[in-house]
Structure formats: C-alpha cells, structure tokens
Motif scaffolding. Structure first.
Motif, PDB file in Angstrom:
ATOM      1  N   HIS A 198       0.837  -1.203   0.000  1.00  0.00           N
ATOM      2  CA  HIS A 198       0.000   0.000   0.000  1.00  0.00           C
ATOM      3  C   HIS A 198       0.871   1.253   0.000  1.00  0.00           C
ATOM      4  O   HIS A 198       1.761   1.402   0.850  1.00  0.00           O
ATOM      5  CB  HIS A 198      -0.925   0.006   1.216  1.00  0.00           C
ATOM      6  CG  HIS A 198      -2.172   0.795   1.005  1.00  0.00           C
ATOM      7  ND1 HIS A 198      -2.174   2.162   0.828  1.00  0.00           N
ATOM      8  CD2 HIS A 198      -3.480   0.415   0.913  1.00  0.00           C
ATOM      9  CE1 HIS A 198      -3.416   2.588   0.654  1.00  0.00           C
ATOM     10  NE2 HIS A 198      -4.223   1.535   0.697  1.00  0.00           N
ATOM     11  N   PRO A 199       0.644   2.190  -0.939  1.00  0.00           N
ATOM     12  CA  PRO A 199       1.524   3.366  -1.048  1.00  0.00           C
ATOM     13  C   PRO A 199       1.256   4.445  -0.003  1.00  0.00           C
ATOM     14  O   PRO A 199       2.097   5.329   0.185  1.00  0.00           O
ATOM     15  CB  PRO A 199       1.210   3.891  -2.456  1.00  0.00           C
ATOM     16  CG  PRO A 199      -0.207   3.479  -2.704  1.00  0.00           C
ATOM     17  CD  PRO A 199      -0.367   2.152  -2.007  1.00  0.00           C
ATOM     18  N   CYS A 200       0.114   4.406   0.667  1.00  0.00           N
ATOM     19  CA  CYS A 200      -0.266   5.498   1.562  1.00  0.00           C
ATOM     20  C   CYS A 200      -0.219   5.150   3.044  1.00  0.00           C
ATOM     21  O   CYS A 200      -0.338   6.032   3.885  1.00  0.00           O
ATOM     22  CB  CYS A 200      -1.680   5.995   1.223  1.00  0.00           C
ATOM     23  SG  CYS A 200      -1.869   6.583  -0.471  1.00  0.00           S
ATOM     24  N   ILE A 201      -0.069   3.875   3.380  1.00  0.00           N
ATOM     25  CA  ILE A 201      -0.073   3.482   4.783  1.00  0.00           C
ATOM     26  C   ILE A 201       1.198   3.980   5.470  1.00  0.00           C
ATOM     27  O   ILE A 201       2.278   4.014   4.867  1.00  0.00           O
ATOM     28  CB  ILE A 201      -0.198   1.946   4.895  1.00  0.00           C
ATOM     29  CG1 ILE A 201      -0.431   1.522   6.338  1.00  0.00           C
ATOM     30  CG2 ILE A 201       1.029   1.255   4.328  1.00  0.00           C
ATOM     31  CD1 ILE A 201      -0.707   0.034   6.496  1.00  0.00           C
ATOM     32  N   SER A 202       1.095   4.377   6.737  1.00  0.00           N
ATOM     33  CA  SER A 202       2.252   4.876   7.469  1.00  0.00           C
ATOM     34  C   SER A 202       3.219   3.736   7.771  1.00  0.00           C
ATOM     35  O   SER A 202       2.819   2.574   7.870  1.00  0.00           O
ATOM     36  CB  SER A 202       1.817   5.545   8.768  1.00  0.00           C
ATOM     37  OG  SER A 202       1.255   4.595   9.652  1.00  0.00           O
ATOM     38  N   ILE A 203       4.486   4.082   7.919  1.00  0.00           N
ATOM     39  CA  ILE A 203       5.505   3.066   8.183  1.00  0.00           C
ATOM     40  C   ILE A 203       5.258   2.365   9.514  1.00  0.00           C
ATOM     41  O   ILE A 203       5.396   1.143   9.629  1.00  0.00           O
ATOM     42  CB  ILE A 203       6.915   3.708   8.166  1.00  0.00           C
ATOM     43  CG1 ILE A 203       7.226   4.259   6.764  1.00  0.00           C
ATOM     44  CG2 ILE A 203       7.984   2.698   8.592  1.00  0.00           C
ATOM     45  CD1 ILE A 203       8.547   4.999   6.687  1.00  0.00           C
ATOM     46  N   SER A 204       4.849   3.133  10.537  1.00  0.00           N
ATOM     47  CA  SER A 204       4.627   2.543  11.862  1.00  0.00           C
ATOM     48  C   SER A 204       3.475   1.543  11.837  1.00  0.00           C
ATOM     49  O   SER A 204       3.562   0.463  12.435  1.00  0.00           O
ATOM     50  CB  SER A 204       4.352   3.642  12.886  1.00  0.00           C
ATOM     51  OG  SER A 204       3.194   4.393  12.515  1.00  0.00           O
ATOM     52  N   GLU A 205       2.394   1.870  11.115  1.00  0.00           N
ATOM     53  CA  GLU A 205       1.263   0.945  11.038  1.00  0.00           C
ATOM     54  C   GLU A 205       1.635  -0.290  10.235  1.00  0.00           C
ATOM     55  O   GLU A 205       1.265  -1.416  10.599  1.00  0.00           O
ATOM     56  CB  GLU A 205       0.047   1.623  10.420  1.00  0.00           C
ATOM     57  CG  GLU A 205      -1.186   0.732  10.386  1.00  0.00           C
ATOM     58  CD  GLU A 205      -2.407   1.387   9.759  1.00  0.00           C
ATOM     59  OE1 GLU A 205      -3.476   0.758   9.760  1.00  0.00           O
ATOM     60  OE2 GLU A 205      -2.283   2.528   9.271  1.00  0.00           O
ATOM     61  N   LYS A 206       2.384  -0.106   9.163  1.00  0.00           N
ATOM     62  CA  LYS A 206       2.812  -1.237   8.345  1.00  0.00           C
ATOM     63  C   LYS A 206       3.679  -2.201   9.153  1.00  0.00           C
ATOM     64  O   LYS A 206       3.499  -3.421   9.105  1.00  0.00           O
ATOM     65  CB  LYS A 206       3.574  -0.729   7.121  1.00  0.00           C
ATOM     66  CG  LYS A 206       3.989  -1.818   6.141  1.00  0.00           C
ATOM     67  CD  LYS A 206       4.856  -1.257   5.026  1.00  0.00           C
ATOM     68  CE  LYS A 206       4.130  -0.215   4.214  1.00  0.00           C
ATOM     69  NZ  LYS A 206       4.941   0.268   3.070  1.00  0.00           N
ATOM     70  N   GLU A 207       4.614  -1.639   9.918  1.00  0.00           N
ATOM     71  CA  GLU A 207       5.489  -2.477  10.731  1.00  0.00           C
ATOM     72  C   GLU A 207       4.710  -3.179  11.842  1.00  0.00           C
ATOM     73  O   GLU A 207       4.987  -4.328  12.179  1.00  0.00           O
ATOM     74  CB  GLU A 207       6.617  -1.632  11.322  1.00  0.00           C
ATOM     75  CG  GLU A 207       7.618  -1.147  10.277  1.00  0.00           C
ATOM     76  CD  GLU A 207       8.706  -0.282  10.887  1.00  0.00           C
ATOM     77  OE1 GLU A 207       8.545   0.112  12.074  1.00  0.00           O
ATOM     78  OE2 GLU A 207       9.696  -0.008  10.202  1.00  0.00           O
ATOM     79  N   TYR A 208       3.727  -2.481  12.419  1.00  0.00           N
ATOM     80  CA  TYR A 208       2.922  -3.081  13.483  1.00  0.00           C
ATOM     81  C   TYR A 208       2.137  -4.288  12.971  1.00  0.00           C
ATOM     82  O   TYR A 208       2.112  -5.344  13.593  1.00  0.00           O
ATOM     83  CB  TYR A 208       1.966  -2.034  14.065  1.00  0.00           C
ATOM     84  CG  TYR A 208       0.882  -2.615  14.934  1.00  0.00           C
ATOM     85  CD1 TYR A 208       1.186  -3.396  16.043  1.00  0.00           C
ATOM     86  CD2 TYR A 208      -0.464  -2.393  14.641  1.00  0.00           C
ATOM     87  CE1 TYR A 208       0.188  -3.941  16.844  1.00  0.00           C
ATOM     88  CE2 TYR A 208      -1.469  -2.929  15.435  1.00  0.00           C
ATOM     89  CZ  TYR A 208      -1.126  -3.693  16.529  1.00  0.00           C
ATOM     90  OH  TYR A 208      -2.120  -4.228  17.312  1.00  0.00           O
ATOM     91  N   ILE A 209       1.506  -4.141  11.805  1.00  0.00           N
ATOM     92  CA  ILE A 209       0.707  -5.234  11.242  1.00  0.00           C
ATOM     93  C   ILE A 209       1.592  -6.421  10.878  1.00  0.00           C
ATOM     94  O   ILE A 209       1.322  -7.561  11.263  1.00  0.00           O
ATOM     95  CB  ILE A 209      -0.085  -4.751  10.011  1.00  0.00           C
ATOM     96  CG1 ILE A 209      -1.114  -3.681  10.405  1.00  0.00           C
ATOM     97  CG2 ILE A 209      -0.794  -5.923   9.329  1.00  0.00           C
ATOM     98  CD1 ILE A 209      -1.819  -3.043   9.226  1.00  0.00           C
ATOM     99  N   THR A 210       2.662  -6.162  10.141  1.00  0.00           N
ATOM    100  CA  THR A 210       3.511  -7.257   9.660  1.00  0.00           C
ATOM    101  C   THR A 210       4.240  -7.963  10.802  1.00  0.00           C
ATOM    102  O   THR A 210       4.382  -9.183  10.791  1.00  0.00           O
ATOM    103  CB  THR A 210       4.524  -6.729   8.633  1.00  0.00           C
ATOM    104  OG1 THR A 210       5.263  -5.641   9.213  1.00  0.00           O
ATOM    105  CG2 THR A 210       3.820  -6.243   7.376  1.00  0.00           C
ATOM    106  N   SER A 211       4.697  -7.199  11.804  1.00  0.00           N
ATOM    107  CA  SER A 211       5.413  -7.818  12.919  1.00  0.00           C
ATOM    108  C   SER A 211       4.488  -8.662  13.786  1.00  0.00           C
ATOM    109  O   SER A 211       4.898  -9.687  14.338  1.00  0.00           O
ATOM    110  CB  SER A 211       6.090  -6.746  13.778  1.00  0.00           C
ATOM    111  OG  SER A 211       5.127  -5.882  14.365  1.00  0.00           O
TER     112      SER A 211
END
Length: 438
Positions: A198-211
C-alpha cells in the motif's frame, strides 16, 4: 492458543488508520450485497397477488394501470420460498473454489468484479420477473454466487491485515452490515492485497501489522492439507456452527417482512421500516461483540477459546429464546417488534465467536476453512428457507410456531456440539513446516 498480548506501540495509528479504513470499506461492500439480497424479501410482500385475480371485468381503470406499472405475480408460498432461497444455490456452488483461489489470486480483483456483477444482476431481476419464475431464480442464483465471492474472499484480507488482538473488532466492523458500482470503483482504488504494497499506509502501522503476524503468515504458500482439514474436529465444529447460524439467520432475514405482514398488517412503508430495525441492532450487536472479545483478550480476562465459546453461545441461545417467545408472548404491537428485533439482532454476537475461530486454529488456511464452513452454512440456510416456505403453505395457522421451535432446536443442538469440540489452538497441519539443512 496463547497470543502475543503486547499492546501496540503508542505511535501506531488506531481508529484513524488504514486497517480500520479498509474494514469500513469492506463494511460498505457488505452493506451493498445485504441490501441487494434483502430487497426482494420486502418487495415480495407487495409483488405477490394474494387477493384479487388480474383482469376482472369490474376492475377499475386506475387499478389496471397500477397493475401494469407495478405487476402482481401469482406465486404460492412454496414458490416464494424457492425464490428467496435461490441465492443460496449460487453461494453453495462457489464457496470451495473461492476459498481455494482467494489464497492464490488477488483478493482485490475477485471482490471488485464480483460486487460489480451482483450490482448489475440486481437491475435485471425486475425484467426477469416479467418473463417467468425460472429467470428470477437464475438471476438470484448467479447473484448469490457473486455475493458468495465477496462474503468469503473478504476473510482472506484479515490474514494479512488484522493483528491478532484486533481481529474481533476489525471483522465485526466489516461484516455487521448504481451504489454498488460506485463502491466497486472505490474498492479498486483504495484496497491492496498486502499492507506492504500500500503506497499510503504509514511506516509505523505497516510495521505493526507485519510484525504481529510474522509467526502466522509466511510468504510461501504450502500445499493445502485437504485430508487433514476434513478430518479435523475443530473445523467440523466451525462448520456446524455456521450451519446453525445460517439456519436462523436466513429465517429471520428472509421471512421477517412476511411475518410482519401476517401479524401486524401494516403498509409497505411501515413494513420496510420495521424490517430494517433488526439489521440496525444486528450491526450494533456485532460491533459490540468485536469490541468486547478483543477487550477480554487484550486484558487477559478470558482465554481465546473461552471468548469464542461465550460469544457463540450468546449468538445461538438468544435468538432461540426470543424466537420461541414470538408466538407466545407477542400479544401487542410493541412486544412483537421488540422480540422480532432481539431474535434477528442477537445472532450477530457470533461475529466474536465461531465466525473468526478459523483464524485461531489455522490462519494460513483461513480462506479455505471459511469457504467450507460457509458452504455448510448455506446448505443449512437453503434447507431452512425452503422448508419454511413449505410449512407456511401446508399449515398457515401454526406455521410460525413450528418454524421458531425448529430454529431453537437447531440452535441448541449446534451450540452443544460446538462447546464440546471447538478449540483455539493452532492445529498441527496448519503450522509451517520447518526445513533444516545440515
């Protein structure tokens, strides 16, 4: 199953985040397909000619013109039951293929195109009714297949988008409820199969979901252990729960307008308003179930399996109790409305229970398990809706009593089996195989 109960970092976006926005977008898709499915349930009340035959010599010109503009059909109760349940035919046929391919191909494209097809078919039902009953059944069956794709494939989304401690609220937000084509456009623009893309999701949210999902979702998809799934008692517990849920759900959604028309004798506008109230309160109950289930897990108040069984019990027992009360305790207008709302709405508590139990026992194969359980559920819903139509035709006086008593018996039986067999532990066949090199 022991979950990682760590709270998300404070900097991770909460309610105003892409994962919650995605859940709302899926909710809009579900609202569309629910409206398309339920529309005929209400209009059937005024489409069916149960009084005057057409074309009598003393029929006024005004009434003849009204019959041409708003045609009436001589559909018996059993034919009505077949028409109302015809969406289940398509859902049953499409479930297993959708469950298999949703884990392989783009969920974004599957849901988008299916929603568009369902919307187009909604426009074709009125002319199909003018041609014949068979064409209505065909349209509804194909529409059911399209809606089945949307309803089943969407659960594959939460394998990659839903952190374990937010599964209840995210799934309940999305499933507790010319427009459909507009939502299709939004879907293709805003949704991505994987949060990493996703091009618009924040880095912190992306890392939280994937981790939070690193132990449950692998990049490589292993072969589907069909034999192990079919032999798994927890999977059968989920499928039995789905059969039970859809039995009562189909009766309450498909036949509520008819029940209101036979018991309260209100006009079509009042019928439409009263028939919509169970949907509103079902949305409230579903969201409440999602929030409470995640609250119990986050605060370590209850174990995962205790939460699943608690909300499944509420979703099965409460509709059974209120349904049985309808023929006995509904002596006034308001008592009928209250019990009808409660019987139709409280089933949504299952959204915090059996509906997401598959994510607990086999997150890697959740899409396929969801398809199999929905297939079983749709068979139950098909039997329930068709059987109710036959009961209404053969025994109109005590038909509703028999319908709700049978519904209560099915709910209690399904609940007992689920409480005995269900688990929340990840199954051995669902764990990632470790390959070591010497």
């Amino acid at each position: 199953m022991q979950m990682d109960n760590r709270l998300p970092p404070k900097k991770v976006p909460g309610f105003c985040s892409f994962r919650y926005g995605l859940s709302f977008l899926v909710h809009c898709c579900n609202v569309i397909i629910t409206a398309q499915r339920a529309c005929l349930n209400l209009t059937m009340v005024v489409m069916v000619n149960s009084t005057d035959p057409h074309g009598l010599p003393n029929t006024s010109t005004k009434k003849l013109l009204d019959n041409i503009k708003n045609p009436m059909y001589n559909w018996s109760p059993d034919i009505q039951g077949i028409i109302l349940s015809s969406t289940s035919y398509g859902v049953i046929i499409i479930q297993v293929p959708v469950g298999y391919f949703s884990g392989i191909y783009s969920t974004k494209k599957m849901i988008g195109f299916a929603l568009c097809l369902s919307s187009v078919l909604s426009l074709l039902i009125p002319p199909a009714a003018g041609i014949g009953v068979a064409w209505v059944v065909v349209c509804r069956a194909v529409q059911g297949a399209a809606q089945g794709i949307v309803a089943t494939a969407q659960f594959e989304i939460y394998v990659k988008w839903a952190p374990p401690l937010e599964r209840g609220r995210l799934t309940s937000m999305s499933t507790s409820g010319a427009c459909g084509c507009a939502v299709c456009l939004l879907w293709f623009v805003l949704f991505y199969d994987d949060p990493k893309d996703h091009p618009c999701i924040s880095i912190s949210e992306k890392e939280y979901i994937t981790s939070s999902l690193v132990q449950q979702v692998s990049s490589s998809r292993q072969s589907l252990p069909i034999k192990a799934i079919l032999k798994s008692l927890p999977v059968w517990a989920i499928s039995t729960g789905s059969f039970t849920f859809f039995w009562s759900h189909n009766i309450m959604t498909l036949y509520t307008p008819m029940f209101i028309n036979s018991m309260l004798h209100v006009n079509i506008k009042e019928n439409g308003f009263l028939s919509s109230l169970p949907y509103l309160f079902a949305w409230i109950c579903g969201n409440l179930a999602g929030q409470l289930s995640d609250f119990f897990l986050t605060r370590n108040i209850l174990s995962v399996i205790a939460v699943r069984k608690l909300f499944t019990a509420a979703g099965f027992l409460l509709p059974a109790i209120f349904g049985v009360c309808l023929p006995y305790l509904s002596s006034t207008f308001y008592s009928i409305v209250i019990f009808l709302i409660l019987a139709g709405a409280t089933g949504s508590f299952c959204l915090g229970g059996v509906f997401i139990n598959g994510l607990d026992i086999a997150p890697r194969y959740f899409g396929f398990i969801k398809a199999c359980s929905t297939l079983t559920g749709m068979i139950g819903g098909l039997i329930a809706s068709t059987l109710t139509g036959l009961i209404l035709k053969q025994d109109p006086e005590s038909a509703w009593f028999k319908t709700f008593i049978l519904m209560a018996a099915i709910n209690v039986t399904g609940l007992i089996f689920y409480l005995i067999v269900a688990t929340a532990e990840i199954q051995d066949w669902a764990k990632e195989k470790q390959h070591t090199r010497l």
